[in-house]
Enzyme design. Structure first.
Site, short mmCIF file in Angstrom:
data_model
loop_
_atom_site.label_atom_id
_atom_site.label_comp_id
_atom_site.label_asym_id
_atom_site.label_seq_id
_atom_site.Cartn_x
_atom_site.Cartn_y
_atom_site.Cartn_z
N HIS A 101 0.82 -1.22 0.00
CA HIS A 101 0.00 0.00 0.00
C HIS A 101 0.86 1.27 0.00
CE1 HIS A 101 -4.13 1.01 -0.12
NE2 HIS A 101 -4.39 1.15 1.16
N ASN A 116 -6.66 6.34 4.48
CA ASN A 116 -8.05 6.76 4.32
C ASN A 116 -8.31 8.17 4.82
OD1 ASN A 116 -7.76 6.12 7.01
ND2 ASN A 116 -9.73 5.09 7.19
N ASP A 156 -0.64 3.06 -5.11
CA ASP A 156 -0.67 1.65 -5.47
C ASP A 156 -1.97 1.35 -6.21
OD1 ASP A 156 -1.85 2.12 -2.75
OD2 ASP A 156 -2.49 0.05 -3.02
N ASN A 161 -9.09 3.71 -0.86
CA ASN A 161 -9.51 4.63 0.20
C ASN A 161 -8.75 5.95 0.20
OD1 ASN A 161 -11.56 3.00 1.22
ND2 ASN A 161 -10.13 1.87 2.52
#
Length: 189
Positions: A20, A68, A93, A114
């Site tokens: 991520h 997020n 990503d 997110n």
């Protein structure tokens, strides 16, 4: 400021090598290659730097909130420097691209990401550039969270790193208004 480049990821040592964080990896690599020192800017809650590159003044932003909630940092730095959304390049990503693949994209949906979802909300628009770094997909939606928060095996990591290198190589064209040429080069790999 001509452009704001924002790398998305999760802060902290426990997330440093997770898939991520591909956006962080790309921005850190770019900063190192341009001699920029990313420093904590509490007013924007991000690691930030200003660098001259390819005849452009660039702002670099690595939000230090979790993925997020990364939109606030990007929006705050963009607002301070009066950078319109159309001059923001978000590096992130992407599950829908295999490791070793990278794509430049203008606008679009968040695709369940997110970080992009929060950025769309914070900027009030989807109209900004994205540099999508492929990390592959685990094959089933129930495995996604564990997958993105896990480290890639060595061969996949090597492919991701190579995609980041190819992405950074086309940035001069992109930043100087030749997005078509940058896309053609990057997307031909």
């Amino acid at each position: 400021m001509d452009w704001l480049l924002a790398g998305l990821g999760n802060p902290g040592a426990e997330y440093a090598r997770t898939r991520h964080n591909a956006g962080f990896w790309a921005l850190q690599t770019f900063a190192e290659r341009t001699g920029a020192s990313l420093r904590m800017e509490s007013r924007w809650h991000c690691l930030a730097a200003i660098v001259q590159n390819s005849g452009q003044q660039l702002g670099l932003c690595m939000p230090q909130d979790f993925m997020n909630r990364s939109g606030a940092a990007v929006q705050a730095m963009a607002a301070f420097y009066k950078v319109p959304a159309a001059r923001i390049l978000v590096i992130h990503d992407d599950l829908d691209l295999p490791p070793g693949t990278a794509r430049l994209k203008w606008s679009g949906g968040h695709g369940g990401h997110n970080g992009l979802r929060d950025l769309d909300r914070a900027l009030g628009t989807r109209d900004y550039w994205r540099l999508r770094i492929g990390i592959g997909h685990p094959g089933h939606k129930d495995a996604v969270l564990h997958y993105v928060l896990g480290a890639a095996p060595a061969a996949e990591q090597s492919a991701i790193d190579a995609a980041i290198d190819r992405s950074l190589a086309v940035l001069p064209d992109f930043l100087n208004g030749r997005s078509d040429a940058a896309q053609k080069t990057l997307h031909s790999d």
